[in-house]
Motif scaffolding. Structure first.
Motif, short mmCIF file in Angstrom:
data_model
loop_
_atom_site.label_atom_id
_atom_site.label_comp_id
_atom_site.label_asym_id
_atom_site.label_seq_id
_atom_site.Cartn_x
_atom_site.Cartn_y
_atom_site.Cartn_z
N MET A 1 1.01 -1.34 -0.08
CA MET A 1 0.04 0.07 0.08
C MET A 1 0.91 1.28 -0.10
O MET A 1 1.85 1.21 0.71
N ASP A 2 0.66 2.06 -0.95
CA ASP A 2 1.53 3.33 -0.92
C ASP A 2 1.18 4.42 0.44
O ASP A 2 2.07 4.98 0.98
N GLU A 3 -0.02 4.36 0.76
CA GLU A 3 -0.52 5.17 2.05
C GLU A 3 -1.40 4.09 2.95
O GLU A 3 -2.01 3.27 2.59
N LYS A 4 -0.85 4.39 4.13
CA LYS A 4 -1.54 3.20 5.17
C LYS A 4 -3.02 3.51 5.05
O LYS A 4 -3.33 4.51 5.37
N LYS A 5 -3.87 2.67 5.10
CA LYS A 5 -5.28 2.82 5.25
C LYS A 5 -5.37 2.56 6.89
O LYS A 5 -4.84 1.82 7.46
N LYS A 6 -6.44 3.37 7.24
CA LYS A 6 -6.67 3.42 8.78
C LYS A 6 -8.09 2.58 9.00
O LYS A 6 -8.99 2.66 8.40
N ILE A 7 -7.78 1.67 9.92
CA ILE A 7 -8.83 0.74 10.46
C ILE A 7 -9.15 1.08 11.60
O ILE A 7 -8.28 1.12 12.63
N LEU A 8 -10.25 1.16 12.22
CA LEU A 8 -10.97 1.55 13.48
C LEU A 8 -11.78 0.16 13.94
O LEU A 8 -12.65 -0.36 13.32
N ILE A 9 -11.03 -0.43 15.10
CA ILE A 9 -11.66 -1.50 15.31
C ILE A 9 -12.67 -1.25 16.68
O ILE A 9 -11.95 -0.58 17.63
N ILE A 10 -13.93 -1.27 16.58
CA ILE A 10 -14.99 -1.12 18.00
C ILE A 10 -15.06 -2.63 18.33
O ILE A 10 -15.96 -3.22 17.95
N GLU A 11 -14.38 -2.73 19.42
CA GLU A 11 -14.72 -4.38 20.05
C GLU A 11 -14.45 -4.12 21.34
O GLU A 11 -13.27 -3.89 21.78
N ASP A 12 -15.20 -4.56 22.41
CA ASP A 12 -15.13 -4.45 23.88
C ASP A 12 -14.29 -5.80 24.49
O ASP A 12 -13.88 -5.37 25.36
N GLU A 13 -14.15 -6.87 23.88
CA GLU A 13 -13.40 -7.68 24.25
C GLU A 13 -11.82 -7.52 23.83
O GLU A 13 -11.24 -7.72 22.80
N ILE B 1 -9.71 -10.10 21.90
CA ILE B 1 -9.95 -10.16 20.32
C ILE B 1 -9.56 -8.90 19.68
O ILE B 1 -8.97 -9.13 18.51
N SER B 2 -9.82 -7.76 20.22
CA SER B 2 -9.08 -6.63 19.49
C SER B 2 -7.76 -6.47 19.48
O SER B 2 -7.22 -6.24 18.18
N ASP B 3 -7.16 -7.24 20.34
CA ASP B 3 -5.52 -7.03 20.17
C ASP B 3 -4.91 -8.02 19.34
O ASP B 3 -4.03 -7.64 18.33
N ILE B 4 -5.78 -9.14 18.96
CA ILE B 4 -5.51 -10.23 18.07
C ILE B 4 -5.62 -9.38 16.72
O ILE B 4 -4.77 -9.84 15.74
#
Length: 233
Positions: free
Chosen positions: A1-13, A16-19
């Motif tokens: 990827m030329d420019e990093k795409k931003k992903i938002l994870i909305i997860e209360d566990e 799971i979020s860390d993995i």
């Protein structure tokens, strides 16, 4: 990827979020996290993510409400994480404007494939918007095939990317009937693991936006026992 795409994870566990975050960072994404619905909504509207991974079960504000509020302001791709094989969760998420869903437990390769596919579609839409206009006239309805714009009686309609892709696919093949399975394969594609109800929900949302009376559609019609087709009124 030329420019990093931003992903938002909305997860209360957090585990799971860390993995998920660990694996997405390895794939070259810029990842932010939120652990409840209120924080997630704030980041979704203010941080400008390229895609949102949104869990259904969240503290303070559930994923459905977050999805609804995000859709009022943004067309960012939303991939919902459902905790169980509950069709009502999937259908409601799609009704509220989610682009896709994946059921826990899921494989990381499948999740990453879904993320990349949805981002590619969004990038394609952005690049197409800079292309020359290619407007198809269907009476009161105008579809700009290149710029991903739809107007009804001169008023621009707000469609999600998936809704536009389905409308475009059918309109380009006027009067041809397609089964739900064909539409899943051709419009959703990328080894989509969904079910045919996904098509029904998207058609219903499209009718609510396109038609004067969604219960008596003029544009997207049903061929009983077969599927859907596009027709001029």
């Amino acid at each position: 990827m030329d420019e990093k795409k931003k992903i938002l994870i909305i997860e209360d566990e957090k585990s799971i979020s860390d993995i998920i975050k660990f694996n997405l960072v390895k794939e070259g994404f810029d990842v932010d996290t939120a652990y409840d619905g209120r924080e997630g909504l704030q980041k979704a509207l203010n941080a400008g993510p390229d895609l949102i991974l949104l869990d259904v079960m969240l503290p303070y504000m559930d994923g459905f409400e977050v999805c609804r509020k995000v859709r009022e302001k943004s067309s960012v791709p939303i991939l919902m994480l459902t905790a169980k094989e509950e069709e009502v969760d999937k259908v409601l998420g799609l009704e509220l404007g989610a682009d896709d869903y994946i059921t826990k437990p899921f494989g990381m390769r499948e999740l990453i494939a879904r993320i990349k596919a949805n981002i590619r579609r969004t990038d394609l839409m952005v690049s197409k918007q800079e292309a020359p206009s290619d407007v198809k006239d269907f009476g009161a309805l105008e579809i700009d095939m290149n710029r991903y714009e739809v107007r009804k009686n001169g008023q621009t309609l707000e469609l999600t990317l998936r809704e536009f892709e389905l409308l475009k696919y059918l309109a380009e093949r006027e009067n041809r009937v397609f089964s739900r399975e064909q539409l899943l394969e051709e419009v959703w594609g990328y080894e989509y693991y969904g079910d045919i109800r996904t098509v029904d929900v998207t058609v219903r949302r499209l009718r609510e936006k396109l038609e004067d009376n969604s219960s008596e559609p003029q544009y997207i019609l049903t061929k009983r026992g077969i599927g859907y087709y596009f027709a001029r009124p």
